[in-house]
Structures are given as structure tokens and as C-alpha cells.
Write a protein that holds these residues in place. Structure first.
Motif, mmCIF file in Angstrom:
data_model
loop_
_atom_site.group_PDB
_atom_site.id
_atom_site.type_symbol
_atom_site.label_atom_id
_atom_site.label_comp_id
_atom_site.label_asym_id
_atom_site.label_seq_id
_atom_site.Cartn_x
_atom_site.Cartn_y
_atom_site.Cartn_z
ATOM 1 N N UNK A 1 0.826 -1.208 0.000
ATOM 2 C CA UNK A 1 0.000 0.000 0.000
ATOM 3 C C UNK A 1 0.861 1.258 0.000
ATOM 4 N N UNK A 2 1.937 1.244 0.798
ATOM 5 C CA UNK A 2 2.834 2.402 0.832
ATOM 6 C C UNK A 2 3.448 2.639 -0.546
ATOM 7 N N UNK A 3 3.839 1.553 -1.240
ATOM 8 C CA UNK A 3 4.408 1.698 -2.580
ATOM 9 C C UNK A 3 3.417 2.360 -3.532
ATOM 10 N N UNK A 4 2.161 1.912 -3.481
ATOM 11 C CA UNK A 4 1.148 2.490 -4.366
ATOM 12 C C UNK A 4 0.871 3.946 -4.010
ATOM 13 N N UNK A 5 0.865 4.245 -2.702
ATOM 14 C CA UNK A 5 0.638 5.626 -2.285
ATOM 15 C C UNK A 5 1.793 6.522 -2.733
ATOM 16 N N UNK A 6 3.004 5.989 -2.684
ATOM 17 C CA UNK A 6 4.145 6.774 -3.159
ATOM 18 C C UNK A 6 4.034 7.038 -4.663
ATOM 19 N N UNK A 7 3.571 6.014 -5.410
ATOM 20 C CA UNK A 7 3.351 6.219 -6.845
ATOM 21 C C UNK A 7 2.287 7.275 -7.087
ATOM 22 N N UNK A 8 1.199 7.202 -6.277
ATOM 23 C CA UNK A 8 0.130 8.200 -6.416
ATOM 24 C C UNK A 8 0.653 9.586 -6.061
ATOM 25 N N UNK A 9 1.501 9.673 -5.025
ATOM 26 C CA UNK A 9 2.065 10.958 -4.635
ATOM 27 C C UNK A 9 2.922 11.537 -5.757
ATOM 28 N N UNK A 10 3.729 10.675 -6.399
ATOM 29 C CA UNK A 10 4.560 11.128 -7.521
ATOM 30 C C UNK A 10 3.694 11.624 -8.673
ATOM 31 N N UNK A 11 2.615 10.867 -8.969
ATOM 32 C CA UNK A 11 1.707 11.270 -10.050
ATOM 33 C C UNK A 11 1.043 12.606 -9.748
ATOM 34 N N UNK A 12 0.606 12.789 -8.486
ATOM 35 C CA UNK A 12 -0.023 14.053 -8.111
ATOM 36 C C UNK A 12 0.986 15.209 -8.172
ATOM 37 N N UNK A 13 2.236 14.909 -7.817
ATOM 38 C CA UNK A 13 3.268 15.939 -7.884
ATOM 39 C C UNK A 13 3.483 16.384 -9.327
ATOM 40 N N UNK A 14 3.528 15.391 -10.250
ATOM 41 C CA UNK A 14 3.671 15.725 -11.671
ATOM 42 C C UNK A 14 2.485 16.550 -12.151
ATOM 43 N N UNK A 15 1.296 16.138 -11.716
ATOM 44 C CA UNK A 15 0.092 16.875 -12.123
ATOM 45 C C UNK A 15 0.124 18.306 -11.587
ATOM 46 N N UNK A 16 0.595 18.463 -10.347
ATOM 47 C CA UNK A 16 0.680 19.807 -9.775
ATOM 48 C C UNK A 16 1.655 20.674 -10.575
ATOM 49 N N UNK A 17 2.806 20.092 -10.966
ATOM 50 C CA UNK A 17 3.769 20.854 -11.752
ATOM 51 C C UNK A 17 3.190 21.269 -13.104
ATOM 52 N N UNK A 18 2.439 20.343 -13.731
ATOM 53 C CA UNK A 18 1.818 20.673 -15.017
ATOM 54 C C UNK A 18 0.800 21.800 -14.863
ATOM 55 N N UNK A 19 -0.006 21.723 -13.775
ATOM 56 C CA UNK A 19 -1.011 22.761 -13.543
ATOM 57 C C UNK A 19 -0.345 24.103 -13.241
ATOM 58 N N UNK A 20 0.759 24.062 -12.489
ATOM 59 C CA UNK A 20 1.485 25.308 -12.232
ATOM 60 C C UNK A 20 2.011 25.910 -13.532
ATOM 61 N N UNK A 21 2.511 25.027 -14.418
ATOM 62 C CA UNK A 21 2.994 25.498 -15.722
ATOM 63 C C UNK A 21 1.863 26.132 -16.527
ATOM 64 N N UNK A 22 0.695 25.444 -16.526
ATOM 65 C CA UNK A 22 -0.465 25.993 -17.258
ATOM 66 C C UNK A 22 -0.901 27.334 -16.676
ATOM 67 N N UNK A 23 -0.873 27.442 -15.338
ATOM 68 C CA UNK A 23 -1.259 28.706 -14.712
ATOM 69 C C UNK A 23 -0.278 29.819 -15.084
ATOM 70 N N UNK A 24 1.010 29.476 -15.114
ATOM 71 C CA UNK A 24 1.997 30.482 -15.512
ATOM 72 C C UNK A 24 1.754 30.941 -16.954
ATOM 73 N N UNK A 25 1.435 29.958 -17.828
ATOM 74 C CA UNK A 25 1.140 30.310 -19.214
ATOM 75 C C UNK A 25 -0.107 31.173 -19.310
ATOM 76 N N UNK A 26 -1.142 30.804 -18.506
ATOM 77 C CA UNK A 26 -2.368 31.606 -18.501
ATOM 78 C C UNK A 26 -2.080 33.043 -18.058
#
Length: 446
Positions: free
Chosen positions: A320-345
Motif C-alpha cells: 500500500x505504501x508503494x502504491x501511495x508513493x506512486x500516487x504521490x509522484x503522479x499528483x506531484x507531476x500533475x501539480x507541476x503541469x497545472x502550475x505550468x499551465x497557470x503560468x502560461x495563462x
């Protein structure tokens, strides 16, 4: 050569046909309009159809487009090719007639940038010939759907929300099979801008995998928006096994009892005189030792079972910890993408604002300014959506981090329990060997 009679008949027929044509062309014209309500989405351009029948040149005719629920009532007014006058301010610079179409009797009205306030009954009239027709316009507004997840004890809450609808929409929840499920609560509120905000919530229990769809639908304007979410059962916390500490305490007690009994038995072996009474006591003692040995074996078996359960729980927690770490990494990537989109906006918004200021200073054409303003509004809406997604992502990251911390603490406790169980199990095995040796020696002596 034709006779005079034939010539007179030919002239007579020609005059009759000409009279019929003249009567038909000068007869009463009718107006043809739509029989069903027209539908438009805010921001779109729409044509309100209106056609003279039979078709005739309407360039020099007066054309009135009006709504009787407004003051002034004129949406568009054409007189002798002049610009519209006494027009309602709500329709300023948003209505037009096509000159080419007017020549063919088509007096359809083009309405640009439809607004919610444009909804209503419209009347098309040509006063000179008394031709008139009416039609209904329905204007709708649509927005995207945002979903959120929250957890309270053993219950998971799924909430979906959508802002900026018109007319008022309905909210549906669907499971992975597409079947409708009942919501815990559904709310709808109308804002000062006349648009509706809807929200709905459903709850589910832990230890289950869910795939849910939130659908917001408005049938009058034939518009539907959806949002989907999938949550695995591994997302939920693993409950502690209360049998672990109880079993450990029981094992300690059994070990203490076994050790005490062994000491008593060894002290009794030091006696040099054996009588029949002593033999009976020894036989009884041997029976008791066998019973104790059996209890030790049972205690050992319980410890082994508990160790197996502990290892299974520990394995599940690690996975479960491994899957949560994967989910955390995915959410981190998503946050970076959203920050990039906000900067572009924000960069694009800054550029648009510069252009708007420049156009204001040099008095550019109002049409370009309107276009820039529309682009600015679209950017503001897109930025708002990105900010909401970023907020939800950060919230999910925070909850995931909390769960990882709790699962890590749970993992540490399970590892400590495992070490204690192994320690007590080894003591059990040693005591079992000692008891077996003692019983064997007692049997050989007698």
C-alpha cells in the motif's frame, strides 16, 4: 393566316394570364418562421429565421424585430436602409440584417454573442404588407464539472460541483456499470448573474474500489458535462489487528507457567528415596508435565499463526505504501503541469491586458477591443478551472502524505510486533525441548 377570331382569342387569353400574374404578385404576402424554439449557447452567434412568402425584394421595406417584454421593445429596426434607431441598449451593436438576403425576401436577424438575457419571445414584422411571425429563443450556459474527495473516519465523500449553468440543470451519479445511484445531497443556487451553481455528494464505505461518474445535464438546451473518478481499495487505511498484543500476552503467561512448573519438577528429582507413594506422585507429575507440554505446543502453534498473520499484514502495508508513493509522484507531476499551465495563462493574460491598454490609448476599433475582451474572459475562466484543479490536487497530495505517514507508523509497529513474536516463539521452542527431555528422562527412570 390566322383568322380575326383566332387573333382576338389569343389577345384575350394573354390579358387573362397577365391579370392573374399581376393579382398573384400583388397579393397578400405571408411570413414563414420556425415552429420549434431556437437554442443558443452563451457567447455564440445565432440566426433568427424569418422569410417572406412569396419571396420579394424587402430592401426598401420597413423591418421590425421586437420583444414585447422589453422597453424599448425594438431589438432591431430598419427604415429606408437607415441604421437602427430606438433600439434597446441590450442589443446595441449585436444585431444585423443581410442586404443580399433582403433582396430575396429573407429578413432573418443575426444576433451576435448570445447572452442569458436574450432568452424570450421575438416578433418579426413588415408593416407595409402586414406580414408577421413570432418565435422563441432559449439561451443556455454550460460549465465544466469538478470533483473532490474527502474522508471522515470510515466514510469517503465524493463531491462534484459546477458553476455557471442556465437554465437550471440536473445532477446524476452513475456507477461503473452506468446505473444511476442515489446522492446523499444535491443543491442548486442561482447567482446574481442569473446563472446556477449545482453541487452533489455521495458517500461510500472503505475497503472498496469505486468508479463513479458525475453528470450535469440540461435537456432544454441538449447539453451534458461529466467528470469521472476511480479510487482503488488500497487507498483506504488497513485496520489494526487487536489479536496481536493479546496473543503475545498469552504467550508470555504460558512461558512463565511452564518455566515455574519445570523448576518445581527438577527440585522434586533431587529426592533420593522413592516409595510407592513417590512413584504415584511421579506418575502424576509426569502426566502433568505431558499436559504442560501439550499446552506449550498449542501456544507455539498460536504464535506461529500470529506470526504468519503479522507477515501478511506487513506485506499488505508495504504494498500500500508503494502504491501511495506512486500516487504521490503522479499528483506531484500533475501539480507541476497545472502550475505550468497557470503560468502560461498569467503570461497570456498579461499580454492581452497590454494589448487592451494599448488599444485604449490609440483608440483602436471597438470590434478588436471586444475580441480582446472576450479572449481575456476565456483566459480568466480557464485560469479559474486550473486553479480549482490545482487546489484539489494539492488537497489530494496532503491527504496522501498523511496516509503515507500513518501507514509508515503502522509498518513500524508491525515490525516491532513481529520481532516480539519471533522472540517469544524461540522461547517457546526452547521450553518445549526442555519439557520433552524431562518427560523422556522421567519415563526412562520408571
Amino acid at each position: 393566316m390566322r383568322s380575326m377570331k383566332d387573333r382576338l382569342l389569343l389577345v384575350f387569353y394573354h390579358d387573362v394570364i397577365l391579370l392573374l400574374l399581376t393579382w398573384h404578385c400583388g397579393g397578400q404576402s405571408q411570413m414563414i418562421g420556425p415552429t420549434q424554439p431556437l437554442v443558443a449557447i452563451t457567447g455564440d452567434d445565432i440566426i433568427l429565421p424569418c422569410q417572406l412568402d412569396p419571396a420579394r425584394d424587402a430592401v426598401d421595406l420597413t423591418v421590425e424585430w421586437s420583444r414585447h417584454d422589453l422597453k424599448p421593445r425594438f431589438v432591431h429596426l430598419k427604415r429606408d436602409d437607415a441604421e437602427p434607431v430606438t433600439q434597446n441598449i441590450l442589443y446595441s451593436r449585436r444585431t444585423s440584417l443581410s442586404v443580399n438576403k433582403l433582396k430575396c425576401g429573407d429578413i432573418s436577424l443575426k444576433l451576435s454573442k448570445a447572452q442569458v438575457s436574450d432568452a424570450g419571445m421575438y416578433n418579426c414584422l413588415v408593416p407595409e404588407i402586414g406580414a408577421e411571425t413570432g418565435m422563441e429563443l432559449v439561451v443556455g450556459s454550460v460549465s465544466s464539472v469538478v470533483m473532490e474527495i474527502s474522508k471522515v473516519e470510515n466514510v469517503i465523500f465524493f463531491k462534484c460541483k459546477s458553476n455557471g449553468w442556465y437554465p437550471e440543470p440536473r445532477v446524476f451519479w452513475l456507477n461503473s456499470q452506468g446505473n444511476q445511484i442515489t446522492a446523499e445531497s444535491t443543491n442548486s443556487a442561482k447567482g446574481s448573474d442569473g446563472l446556477y451553481t449545482v453541487s452533489s455528494t455521495v458517500t461510500v464505505n472503505k475497503r472498496q474500489t469505486y468508479s463513479l461518474t458525475c453528470r450535469v445535464q440540461q435537456k432544454n438546451i441538449n447539453q451534458t458535462e461529466e467528470a469521472h473518478i476511480h479510487v482503488s481499495g488500497d487507498f483506504y487505511l488497513v485496520q489494526c489487528n487487536p489479536a496481536v498484543p493479546i496473543t503475545i500476552n498469552l504467550a508470555v503467561c504460558l512461558i512463565s507457567i511452564g518455566t515455574t512448573a519445570l523448576l518445581i519438577w527438577k527440585c522434586g528429582q533431587k529426592k533420593t528415596k522413592i516409595s510407592k507413594h513417590d512413584e504415584d506422585e511421579n506418575e502424576l507429575h509426569q502426566t502433568e508435565m505431558k499436559e504442560k507440554l501439550q499446552r506449550e505446543c498449542e501456544g507455539k502453534k498460536r504464535l506461529e499463526d500470529e506470526l504468519q498473520n503479522n507477515e501478511e499484514d506487513l506485506k499488505h502495508v508495504r504494498r500500500t505504501i508503494e502504491k501511495l508513493m506512486e500516487q504521490k509522484t503522479s499528483l506531484k507531476d500533475q501539480r507541476e503541469k497545472l502550475n505550468t499551465l497557470l503560468q502560461e495563462d498569467k503570461a497570456e493574460m498579461k499580454e492581452v491586458m497590454k494589448k487592451l491598454e494599448k488599444e485604449n490609448s490609440i483608440h483602436d476599433k471597438e470590434k478588436k477591443m471586444q475580441k480582446r475582451g472576450d479572449k481575456k474572459n476565456d483566459l480568466e475562466k480557464r485560469t479559474e478551472v486550473h486553479e480549482e484543479l490545482l487546489k484539489m490536487t494539492e488537497k489530494l497530495m496532503e491527504e496522501t502524505e498523511n496516509i503515507i505517514i500513518q501507514m509508515t507508523e503502522r509498518k513500524g509497529k508491525l515490525e516491532i510486533d513481529k520481532e516480539q513474536i519471533i522472540k517469544h516463539l524461540r522461547e517457546k521452542q526452547k521450553n518445549e525441548r526442555d519439557l520433552e527431555e524431562t518427560v523422556r528422562e522421567t519415563s526412562e527412570r520408571h
